[in-house]
Design an enzyme around this catalytic site. Structure first.
Site, short mmCIF file in Angstrom:
data_model
loop_
_atom_site.label_atom_id
_atom_site.label_comp_id
_atom_site.label_asym_id
_atom_site.label_seq_id
_atom_site.Cartn_x
_atom_site.Cartn_y
_atom_site.Cartn_z
N TYR A 240 0.87 -1.16 0.00
CA TYR A 240 0.00 0.00 0.00
C TYR A 240 0.91 1.22 0.00
O TYR A 240 1.78 1.34 0.87
CB TYR A 240 -0.88 0.03 1.25
CG TYR A 240 -2.06 -0.90 1.22
CD1 TYR A 240 -3.04 -0.78 0.25
CD2 TYR A 240 -2.21 -1.87 2.20
CE1 TYR A 240 -4.14 -1.63 0.23
CE2 TYR A 240 -3.31 -2.72 2.20
CZ TYR A 240 -4.26 -2.60 1.22
OH TYR A 240 -5.35 -3.42 1.21
N ASP A 268 -6.10 -0.51 -6.33
CA ASP A 268 -7.57 -0.43 -6.33
C ASP A 268 -8.12 0.10 -5.01
O ASP A 268 -9.30 -0.09 -4.70
CB ASP A 268 -8.18 -1.80 -6.63
CG ASP A 268 -7.79 -2.87 -5.62
OD1 ASP A 268 -7.08 -2.53 -4.64
OD2 ASP A 268 -8.17 -4.04 -5.81
N HIS A 360 -10.15 -6.70 -5.20
CA HIS A 360 -9.86 -6.65 -3.76
C HIS A 360 -10.81 -7.57 -2.98
O HIS A 360 -11.26 -7.24 -1.88
CB HIS A 360 -9.99 -5.21 -3.26
CG HIS A 360 -9.00 -4.85 -2.19
ND1 HIS A 360 -7.88 -4.12 -2.45
CD2 HIS A 360 -8.97 -5.10 -0.86
CE1 HIS A 360 -7.20 -3.91 -1.33
NE2 HIS A 360 -7.84 -4.51 -0.35
#
Length: 506
Positions: A240, A268, A360
């Site tokens: 991330y 995403d 996700h």
């Protein structure tokens, strides 16, 4: 100096339970966390003067408190004989006794026949907040269910009269050997399901010849996971991207220095989706270390665990940033969360090593299409526009979301995927049966691969070709498909607002 070379008593710790002076106990040691309050943290204050270990462990790597606190804030050991058990959460509560009763009533592991079974058991034996976090998905959870249902719109066209005495389902992923076209994909907060968290996955991956993708938001520390791996074990890392690029640079460079073989950049999640099962639980544990390092205060904890742990993620990430990543690392770059052929083509044209076609796990944008449906589209468009054939060593396609059987993986491989990521089922396996559970889950997959490759007439992964599947209905979202009773039986329907005196599991 607190303690003066002697263990502190619980009474001394309890005297520091205010915003002005806040001490907590973690793993038998006392820490002054007053400086962490900065503006006020109800979470820390909840455990001021108390033992916070139970809430600390599922969220933090074990070294988080020692690395984030200055040495003078480490006040010394606690005299355990002085701890009043009433200062900690009561492990003998009626709710916990009931859960322990369900654990003792689990089916024998030998009775677990498929990955669905692990989910059914985990739903009953996991703590409510852990189950809500792992199982929740965005909004009405349409995409979460579609991820699985999409595989049912793909049918096999088996070949016969082939010598399938020996079948081999091993493959290579980004140039690295794997015992099957599956990798353990990144999932956060592994210790919510078991005290060893992601280490269960690391050990099982080594034992079964799989590749594990380490998550940014693991409960175990990155170094703890790498240290637990075998010397020759291949690990990937899911990233991330932090708003503070210096933090991201530190993480990436450290991952490369520790031998990580590929960097999967999550694209995403510029904002975390509304996961309402999770939100209804409320999240009152302390921040994981990456959140603390990012300096993101005043997190809205009414939005559940997902929102509380993700406030550091940069919504400004864009294509131009990929050049910066190339400057700071030589690891292959893969975009995780691509959801249309246009972005897959852009990734190819920019020289990336591949993409994960993923929504996700249905946890972001509801009504996003399944990864396997996007796979069919990407393969067709990149063949037409760039003459590519898949699987392709130079640009590899991966899929995750909804996979519960080896047949799901085989369908994705037939359509052109190099490998498929599996996440939740492995969490459920070790959450319900510990390390033996994840071993059993992987053995089930191996057994399913052997049987289904024989029945399909494919002796190797290379022989699983597009002609072996009929995916003509993959894009038809209204076509009726046979109901998967096991999956539907495990799916816990979303609950709306309830009267306060009506108790439910979630």
């Amino acid at each position: 100096m607190p303690g003066a070379n002697r263990p502190l008593t619980a009474q001394e710790v309890a005297a520091h339970s205010s915003r002005e002076s806040c001490w907590i106990i973690v793993h038998g040691n006392v820490y002054d966390v007053t400086d962490f309050l900065d503006g006020g943290s109800k979470v820390i204050l909840k455990y001021a003067g108390k033992d916070a270990t139970k809430e600390y462990d599922p969220i933090h790597p074990p070294d988080a408190i020692t690395t984030n606190l200055k040495p003078d804030k480490h006040l010394g050991p606690i005299d355990r004989s002085t701890i009043d058990q009433t200062t900690s959460d009561d492990p003998t509560s009626e709710e916990e006794r009931a859960r322990q009763g369900r654990i003792s009533s689990r089916p024998r592991l030998s009775e677990i026949l498929n990955l669905h079974d692990f989910e059914a058991v985990a739903r009953q034996v996991m703590p409510d907040k852990a189950w809500a976090y792992y199982s929740s998905a965005a909004d009405d959870e349409i995409t979460h269910r579609e991820n699985h249902a999409a595989f049912h719109r793909i049918w096999f066209r088996p070949r016969i009269l082939r010598d399938v005495t020996k079948v081999d389902w091993s493959t290579r992923i980004l140039g690295h050997q794997s015992s099957m076209p599956v990798y353990i994909t990144a999932t956060a907060l592994g210790k919510l399901g078991h005290p060893d968290g992601e280490l269960n996955l690391t050990r099982a991956a080594a034992k079964h010849g799989l590749i594990q993708m380490i998550p940014t938001l693991a409960s175990c520390s990155f170094d703890e996971i790498v240290d637990a791996a075998d010397a020759a074990q291949v690990l990937f890392f899911q990233l991330y991207v932090n708003k503070d690029r210096s933090i991201t640079k530190r993480i990436v460079e450290h991952a490369e220095a520790r031998g990580i073989k590929a960097l999967f950049i999550t694209v995403d999640a510029p904002q975390l989706g509304r996961r309402e099962k999770d939100m209804r639980q409320k999240f009152d544990a302390e921040d994981p270390s990456e959140v603390s390092k990012a300096g993101q205060g005043n997190v809205d904890r009414s939005q559940g665990a997902a929102r509380a742990i993700s406030s550091f993620i940069d919504p400004g990430l864009q294509w131009a940033d990929l050049d910066w990543f190339r400057r700071i690392t030589k690891m292959p770059l893969i975009l995780k969360g691509v959801q249309c052929w246009e972005d897959a083509l852009e990734a190819y044209d920019r020289g990336l090593a591949g993409v994960v076609l993923s929504n996700h796990g249905g946890r972001q944008l509801d009504f996003a299409r399944s990864g396997v449906e996007v796979l069919a589209e990407v393969v067709a468009q990149l063949k037409e526009r760039r003459g590519l054939k898949f699987p392709n060593e130079k640009f590899q396609l991966f899929v995750d979301g909804g996979v519960r059987r080896a047949t799901d993986v085989i369908k994705a491989v037939a359509l052109g995927a190099t490998a498929v990521g599996i996440g939740r089922p492995f969490l459920y396996a070790y959450s319900s049966y510990g390390p033996d559970g994840i071993d059993k889950a992987l053995q089930i997959l191996h057994d399913e691969f052997e049987m289904n490759m024989r029945l399909l007439g494919a002796r190797t992964i290379a022989e699983i070709v597009p002609e072996m599947v009929d995916a003509s209905n993959i894009h038809t979202h209204v076509v009726p498909v046979p109901m998967d009773n096991l999956f539907e039986g495990n799916y816990e329907k979303l609950l709306g607002a309830r009267l306060r005196d009506v108790k439910s599991k979630l």
